[in-house]
Design a protein around this motif. Structure first.
Motif, mmCIF file in Angstrom:
data_model
loop_
_atom_site.group_PDB
_atom_site.id
_atom_site.type_symbol
_atom_site.label_atom_id
_atom_site.label_comp_id
_atom_site.label_asym_id
_atom_site.label_seq_id
_atom_site.Cartn_x
_atom_site.Cartn_y
_atom_site.Cartn_z
ATOM 1 N N VAL A 34 0.882 -1.159 0.000
ATOM 2 C CA VAL A 34 0.000 0.000 0.000
ATOM 3 C C VAL A 34 0.919 1.209 0.000
ATOM 4 C CG1 VAL A 34 -1.781 1.299 1.229
ATOM 5 C CG2 VAL A 34 -1.793 -1.214 1.299
ATOM 6 N N THR A 35 0.812 2.044 -1.027
ATOM 7 C CA THR A 35 1.690 3.202 -1.124
ATOM 8 C C THR A 35 0.977 4.356 -1.795
ATOM 9 O OG1 THR A 35 3.969 3.885 -1.651
ATOM 10 C CG2 THR A 35 2.800 2.591 -3.331
ATOM 11 N N CYS A 36 1.673 5.458 -1.889
ATOM 12 C CA CYS A 36 1.112 6.677 -2.460
ATOM 13 C C CYS A 36 1.083 6.592 -3.985
ATOM 14 C CB CYS A 36 1.961 7.869 -2.015
ATOM 15 S SG CYS A 36 1.287 9.483 -2.482
ATOM 16 N N MET A 37 0.238 7.437 -4.569
ATOM 17 C CA MET A 37 0.136 7.518 -6.021
ATOM 18 C C MET A 37 1.281 8.315 -6.638
ATOM 19 S SD MET A 37 -2.981 10.261 -6.150
ATOM 20 C CE MET A 37 -2.730 11.105 -7.688
ATOM 21 N N ARG A 63 -2.394 5.769 2.303
ATOM 22 C CA ARG A 63 -3.143 5.439 3.523
ATOM 23 C C ARG A 63 -3.897 4.119 3.391
ATOM 24 N NH1 ARG A 63 -4.134 9.028 7.347
ATOM 25 N NH2 ARG A 63 -4.093 7.073 8.511
ATOM 26 N N VAL A 64 -4.133 3.489 4.535
ATOM 27 C CA VAL A 64 -4.921 2.266 4.583
ATOM 28 C C VAL A 64 -6.381 2.683 4.754
ATOM 29 C CG1 VAL A 64 -5.347 0.102 5.785
ATOM 30 C CG2 VAL A 64 -3.001 0.895 5.423
ATOM 31 N N THR A 65 -7.036 2.863 3.628
ATOM 32 C CA THR A 65 -8.437 3.252 3.551
ATOM 33 C C THR A 65 -9.312 2.004 3.572
ATOM 34 O OG1 THR A 65 -8.385 3.104 1.153
ATOM 35 C CG2 THR A 65 -7.803 5.256 2.118
ATOM 36 N N PRO A 66 -10.633 2.169 3.658
ATOM 37 C CA PRO A 66 -11.505 0.987 3.540
ATOM 38 C C PRO A 66 -11.266 0.228 2.233
ATOM 39 C CG PRO A 66 -12.747 2.815 4.449
ATOM 40 C CD PRO A 66 -11.398 3.378 4.037
ATOM 41 N N GLN A 67 -10.985 0.946 1.159
ATOM 42 C CA GLN A 67 -10.724 0.275 -0.118
ATOM 43 C C GLN A 67 -9.411 -0.506 -0.073
ATOM 44 O OE1 GLN A 67 -11.428 3.578 0.234
ATOM 45 N NE2 GLN A 67 -13.526 3.600 -0.535
ATOM 46 N N ALA A 68 -8.407 0.050 0.597
ATOM 47 C CA ALA A 68 -7.141 -0.667 0.742
ATOM 48 C C ALA A 68 -7.337 -1.926 1.586
ATOM 49 C CB ALA A 68 -6.081 0.241 1.369
ATOM 50 N N LEU A 69 -8.112 -1.809 2.658
ATOM 51 C CA LEU A 69 -8.389 -2.992 3.479
ATOM 52 C C LEU A 69 -9.116 -4.060 2.675
ATOM 53 C CD1 LEU A 69 -9.343 -1.375 6.886
ATOM 54 C CD2 LEU A 69 -7.414 -2.917 6.455
#
Length: 164
Positions: A34-37, A63-69
């Motif tokens: 998980v990393t930045c754009m 960031r670890v957003t709901p979509q990342a989770l």
């Protein structure tokens, strides 16, 4: 010629030597990042991986957003992910601007009011990274055996520094 012709030409060159046909979509190195754009970040290259080795999720600030989770749950259960790296970076716009500064800049660029738009700025990058690692480790659908760590990527040296 369209505004995308240069990219389509590059795609044809890419496809001429394409080697991932029939690939199973599993993260062969068992890694998710998980990393930045930010375009200064080469998620695979920075850890010595190649296409097919890892699942990559990118968003502003890393960031670890709901979509990342959601992506991490899918990755750990269906796509071979055993290790998760969360990697924000130095000199990130999301960590070096306030919400009001970003809204002002976007309003000026867009020529219309952007004060309603949330941008999720990061006021303390290390604290945000600790929170993100905790979110992953506490998620009931991320296996406890999954290795999770947080790093900061230095965009000026290319080095990762493990924080958590």
């Amino acid at each position: 010629m369209t505004d995308f012709e240069d990219l389509l030409a590059a795609n044809r060159d890419f496809a001429a030597d394409f080697t991932l046909s029939g690939f199973d979509g599993v993260a062969h190195a068992g890694v998710a990042i998980v990393t930045c754009m930010d375009s200064r970040i080469d998620p695979l290259g920075m850890v010595g991986l190649k296409p097919g080795d890892a699942k990559i999720f990118r968003n502003p600030g890393g960031r670890v957003t709901p979509q990342a989770l959601e992506a991490l749950v899918l990755g750990t259960h269906l796509l071979g992910v055993k290790r998760i790296l969360v990697v924000p970076h130095t000199r990130c716009a999301m960590a070096s601007n306030t919400e009001d500064e970003l809204r002002r800049k976007i309003s000026e660029s867009a020529g219309q009011d952007a004060t309603w738009q949330a941008f999720g700025v990061v006021t303390d990058q290390r604290a945000a990274l600790a929170d993100d690692i905790a979110k992953i480790k506490a998620h009931p659908l991320i296996p406890a055996a999954t290795d999770v760590a947080g790093f900061v990527y230095d965009v000026d040296t290319g080095l990762l520094e493990q924080q958590f």
